[in-house]
Design an enzyme around this catalytic site. Structure first.
Site, PDB file in Angstrom:
ATOM      1  N   LYS A 164      -8.758  34.222 -35.343  1.00 54.01           N
ATOM      2  CA  LYS A 164      -7.483  34.131 -34.627  1.00 54.01           C
ATOM      3  C   LYS A 164      -6.467  33.387 -35.497  1.00 54.01           C
ATOM      4  O   LYS A 164      -6.706  32.248 -35.920  1.00 54.01           O
ATOM      5  CB  LYS A 164      -7.703  33.390 -33.309  1.00 54.01           C
ATOM      6  N   PRO A 191     -16.543  39.126 -24.862  1.00 52.69           N
ATOM      7  CA  PRO A 191     -15.254  38.437 -24.716  1.00 52.69           C
ATOM      8  C   PRO A 191     -14.973  37.381 -25.782  1.00 52.69           C
ATOM      9  O   PRO A 191     -15.844  36.998 -26.576  1.00 52.69           O
ATOM     10  CB  PRO A 191     -15.370  37.772 -23.332  1.00 52.69           C
ATOM     11  N   GLU A 192     -13.742  36.891 -25.738  1.00 51.93           N
ATOM     12  CA  GLU A 192     -13.318  35.776 -26.588  1.00 51.93           C
ATOM     13  C   GLU A 192     -14.218  34.564 -26.349  1.00 51.93           C
ATOM     14  O   GLU A 192     -14.486  34.183 -25.211  1.00 51.93           O
ATOM     15  CB  GLU A 192     -11.866  35.418 -26.255  1.00 51.93           C
ATOM     16  N   SER A 193     -14.690  33.986 -27.430  1.00 55.75           N
ATOM     17  CA  SER A 193     -15.532  32.785 -27.389  1.00 55.75           C
ATOM     18  C   SER A 193     -16.670  32.902 -26.376  1.00 55.75           C
ATOM     19  O   SER A 193     -16.978  31.949 -25.669  1.00 55.75           O
ATOM     20  CB  SER A 193     -14.691  31.528 -27.100  1.00 55.75           C
ATOM     21  N   ALA A 213      -9.228  35.520 -23.066  1.00 56.27           N
ATOM     22  CA  ALA A 213      -9.551  34.589 -21.985  1.00 56.27           C
ATOM     23  C   ALA A 213      -8.459  34.635 -20.920  1.00 56.27           C
ATOM     24  O   ALA A 213      -8.429  33.801 -20.022  1.00 56.27           O
ATOM     25  CB  ALA A 213      -9.709  33.174 -22.527  1.00 56.27           C
TER      26      ALA A 213
END
Length: 301
Positions: A132, A42-44, A192
């Protein structure tokens, strides 16, 4: 060509890069054992998405505590290149699996942070990254805008052409078009966003881009925050991110997921020729375009 892919819906060890990579390695071992050739995180995921954090900032105001928290976040973010990247390369190599990992990337020279998707090959190591280009809302407090000219590519790998965008970048039509123009077979959408509307976004991208879409989110609860960070939450906050990870076909149909309210690895065997077959009646970069009326020439350098 068939390829087995997995999207990892999991909880990082928040703000602890070493232990989060330990957990990532265990998840990669599990996915590879079940035959996955590619895994998306996932994101971050490294070192965790700082949901509900203010970093002590308001208009015209910053606090010493907020600056100290930013330092902790920075120290646990991924530096490229760096020793943690070498470890991730080894994890990919040892398990013979391609990885795409959402990280917060730190710039050792200028001190800024970026929300980044890192691509790693089991044979070639680090392939590249996507930063991003427009952090959403208050994310802009801690994440700088990425260098899109250098990082909006699609990677041609042994398990397919892969590339994508992070979270709400996927609501930027021209950003999507820039990815489509590079003919991805695997479109990656780490996020997220755990709203019930997000899976429809994944379906739209699949139908529009005529590609497999892999959406991936964290599952995160109050108790996953260390005690010292729970002060940022309200009494109502229990589940902070329900997940919603999914794998979608080029026709916009769910192959796996959405997965809600638990950790897990969604897996699917994908026939990459389905991308080609889906373009019989719609091809956003081919026979269904009108460049004479709707020209699009993204900046590439």
């Amino acid at each position: 060509m068939k390829v087995k892919v997995g999207v990892v819906q999991a909880t990082p060890v928040f703000f602890d890069i070493a232990r989060t990579i330990d957990k990532l390695e265990a998840l990669v071992v599990d996915g590879a054992r079940q035959g996955c050739q590619f895994l998306l995180f996932p994101e971050s995921f490294i070192p965790g998405y700082p949901r509900k954090f203010t970093f002590g900032a308001a208009i015209g105001l910053r606090t010493d505590g907020g600056r100290e928290l930013y330092k902790t976040y920075w120290q646990n973010s991924l530096q490229l290149p760096g020793p943690e990247l070498k470890r991730l390369e080894k994890i990919a190599r040892d398990n013979d699996v391609y990885l795409a990992i959402g990280v917060t990337e730190r710039d050792a020279l200028n001190g800024s942070l970026y929300c980044t998707l890192v691509y790693i090959s089991p044979t070639e190591g680090y392939l590249g990254k996507h930063q991003k280009i427009k952090p959403t809302g208050v994310e802009r407090l801690v994440w700088a805008e990425g260098t899109g000219e250098q990082s909006m590519g699609v990677f041609d790998t042994k398990v397919g052409r892969m590339g994508g965008l992070i979270c709400w970048e996927n609501y930027m039509p021209l950003a999507r078009m820039r990815i489509y123009q590079q003919a991805p077979q695997l479109y990656l959408a780490p996020t997220a966003d755990a709203r019930s509307t997000w899976p429809a976004t994944l379906q739209h991208i699949a139908c529009e881009g005529r590609c497999f879409v892999l959406g991936c989110n964290q599952f995160f609860t109050r108790t996953d925050y260390p005690e010292e960070y729970q002060k940022f939450l309200t009494e109502e906050d229990d589940t902070l991110s329900r997940g919603g990870s999914a794998i979608v076909s080029p026709q916009g149909e769910f192959i796996a997921g959405p997965l809600w309210d638990e950790e897990g690895i969604l897996m699917a065997d994908l026939e990459l020729d389905d991308v080609l077959k889906s373009k019989l009646d719609f091809d956003v970069i081919g026979h269904y375009t009108r460049p004479d009326l709707l020209p699009f020439s993204p900046k590439t350098s």
